[in-house]
Design an enzyme around this catalytic site. Structure first.
Site, mmCIF file in Angstrom:
data_model
loop_
_atom_site.group_PDB
_atom_site.id
_atom_site.type_symbol
_atom_site.label_atom_id
_atom_site.label_comp_id
_atom_site.label_asym_id
_atom_site.label_seq_id
_atom_site.Cartn_x
_atom_site.Cartn_y
_atom_site.Cartn_z
ATOM 1 N N SER A 1 -40.845 -25.082 24.376
ATOM 2 C CA SER A 1 -39.311 -24.909 24.384
ATOM 3 C C SER A 1 -38.958 -24.855 25.908
ATOM 4 O O SER A 1 -39.466 -24.277 26.875
ATOM 5 C CB SER A 1 -38.800 -23.669 23.587
ATOM 6 O OG SER A 1 -37.442 -23.638 23.677
ATOM 7 N N TYR B 1 -39.413 -14.718 22.707
ATOM 8 C CA TYR B 1 -39.442 -16.167 22.441
ATOM 9 C C TYR B 1 -39.784 -17.032 23.925
ATOM 10 O O TYR B 1 -40.687 -18.022 23.935
ATOM 11 C CB TYR B 1 -38.185 -16.607 21.761
ATOM 12 C CG TYR B 1 -38.058 -18.223 21.492
ATOM 13 C CD1 TYR B 1 -38.800 -18.601 20.366
ATOM 14 C CD2 TYR B 1 -37.493 -19.227 22.431
ATOM 15 C CE1 TYR B 1 -38.683 -19.858 19.802
ATOM 16 C CE2 TYR B 1 -37.484 -20.462 21.809
ATOM 17 C CZ TYR B 1 -37.970 -20.934 20.699
ATOM 18 O OH TYR B 1 -38.063 -22.207 20.471
ATOM 19 N N ASP C 1 -47.194 -25.308 6.053
ATOM 20 C CA ASP C 1 -46.167 -24.620 6.159
ATOM 21 C C ASP C 1 -46.071 -23.183 5.285
ATOM 22 O O ASP C 1 -46.650 -23.203 4.496
ATOM 23 C CB ASP C 1 -44.952 -25.356 5.676
ATOM 24 C CG ASP C 1 -43.559 -25.015 6.242
ATOM 25 O OD1 ASP C 1 -42.996 -25.549 7.221
ATOM 26 O OD2 ASP C 1 -43.153 -23.782 5.796
ATOM 27 N N ASP D 1 -50.461 -19.635 7.114
ATOM 28 C CA ASP D 1 -49.877 -18.703 8.169
ATOM 29 C C ASP D 1 -51.034 -18.900 9.408
ATOM 30 O O ASP D 1 -51.829 -18.617 9.362
ATOM 31 C CB ASP D 1 -50.233 -17.358 7.368
ATOM 32 C CG ASP D 1 -49.652 -16.370 8.341
ATOM 33 O OD1 ASP D 1 -49.454 -16.651 9.646
ATOM 34 O OD2 ASP D 1 -49.513 -15.090 7.911
ATOM 35 N N SER E 1 -30.067 -28.763 14.640
ATOM 36 C CA SER E 1 -30.786 -28.550 13.307
ATOM 37 C C SER E 1 -30.175 -27.293 12.632
ATOM 38 O O SER E 1 -29.054 -26.756 13.109
ATOM 39 C CB SER E 1 -32.380 -28.035 13.744
ATOM 40 O OG SER E 1 -32.022 -26.747 14.434
ATOM 41 N N LYS F 1 -43.106 -19.240 24.311
ATOM 42 C CA LYS F 1 -43.120 -20.733 24.642
ATOM 43 C C LYS F 1 -43.685 -21.030 26.303
ATOM 44 O O LYS F 1 -44.086 -22.052 26.409
ATOM 45 C CB LYS F 1 -41.512 -21.188 24.808
ATOM 46 C CG LYS F 1 -41.163 -20.957 23.160
ATOM 47 C CD LYS F 1 -41.976 -21.846 22.062
ATOM 48 C CE LYS F 1 -41.246 -22.364 20.981
ATOM 49 N NZ LYS F 1 -42.091 -23.292 20.050
#
Length: 246
Positions: free
Chosen positions: A141, A154, A37, A62, A189, A158
């Site tokens: 996603s 995005y 992370d 990273d 979340s 994805k």
């Protein structure tokens, strides 16, 4: 017997959200985990919650940097002597309409999601193909299936993860390495709860099950794909969406 007894898993973006839920379930099922992370402090807190260094380690990583991913994998090998499961989960959002999105915003999201997943997949595969076994789980996603307004970066990234996973699955199948992907829908979340109420309500109206998903409901699918329960599955993309856009 626990589903992941004596297995070692790496989970990127493992300090919070879906990644942490996956780590918690994997440890419960007997695995040792390495959390990669950008937020090392949060990852170290997560390690304590998971049971300490006997079962978990934290690494600042990273995923866009190949050398960072090398270090992440080496940590798993040094600490636990193996790499059996790789979960490429880390990601970011930087939403804007295509008219207003900057090149930097586009490049950053593509770099983190698509290049980051490629780095994690190819680096893990290099270890797994030598041992003739392993499972890679990539987090895509629903946005990659249908495309979302304000998410050309995005959605493209994805969708790319789904294609990457299928291509990698074909390359690695004869080495005993499986590659599958998950496409979560609206999962409750910290990130999604910051959404404007109007946007939340609109998304909820599209879900036949009439509720948002929970992080543990994505984690359980990751467990299925990481374990021998899915031993004859590779190149699949499983939707965890409550039926949204089926």
């Amino acid at each position: 017997m626990a589903l992941l007894a004596d297995k070692t898993a790496i989970i990127t973006g493992g300090a919070q959200g879906i990644g942490l839920a996956i780590a918690e379930l994997f440890v419960k099922e007997g695995a040792r985990v390495v959390l990669g992370d950008l937020n090392l402090d949060a990852a170290e807190v997560a390690v304590k919650e998971l049971g300490g260094p006997a079962v978990a380690r934290a690494v600042r990583c990273d995923i866009t940097k190949s050398s960072d991913v090398d270090s992440l994998i080496q940590t798993a090998l040094d600490a636990f002597g193996a790499l059996d499961i790789m979960v490429n989960n880390a990601g970011i959002t930087c939403d804007a309409t295509m008219r207003t999105m900057t090149e930097e915003q586009f490049d950053q999201v593509i770099d983190v999601h698509l290049k980051g997943t490629w780095n994690g997949t190819r680096k893990a595969a290099a270890v797994m193909r030598e041992q003739k076994c392993g499972a890679i789980v990539n987090i895509s996603s629903l946005s990659g299936k249908v495309g979302m307004v304000g998410q050309t970066n995005y959605s493209a990234a994805k969708a790319g993860i789904a294609g990457l996973s299928k291509a990698a699955a074909k390359e690695l199948a004869h080495h005993g390495v499986r590659v599958n992907a998950i496409q979560p829908g609206l999962i409750r979340s910290a990130m999604t709860e910051a959404m404007p109420q109007k946007a939340w309500d609109q998304k909820m109206a599209e879900i036949p099950m009439q509720r948002a998903g929970k992080v543990h409901e994505v984690a359980s699918v990751a467990l299925f794909l990481a374990s021998d329960l899915s031993s004859y599955m590779t190149g699949t993309v499983l939707e965890v969406t409550g039926g949204r856009f089926m």
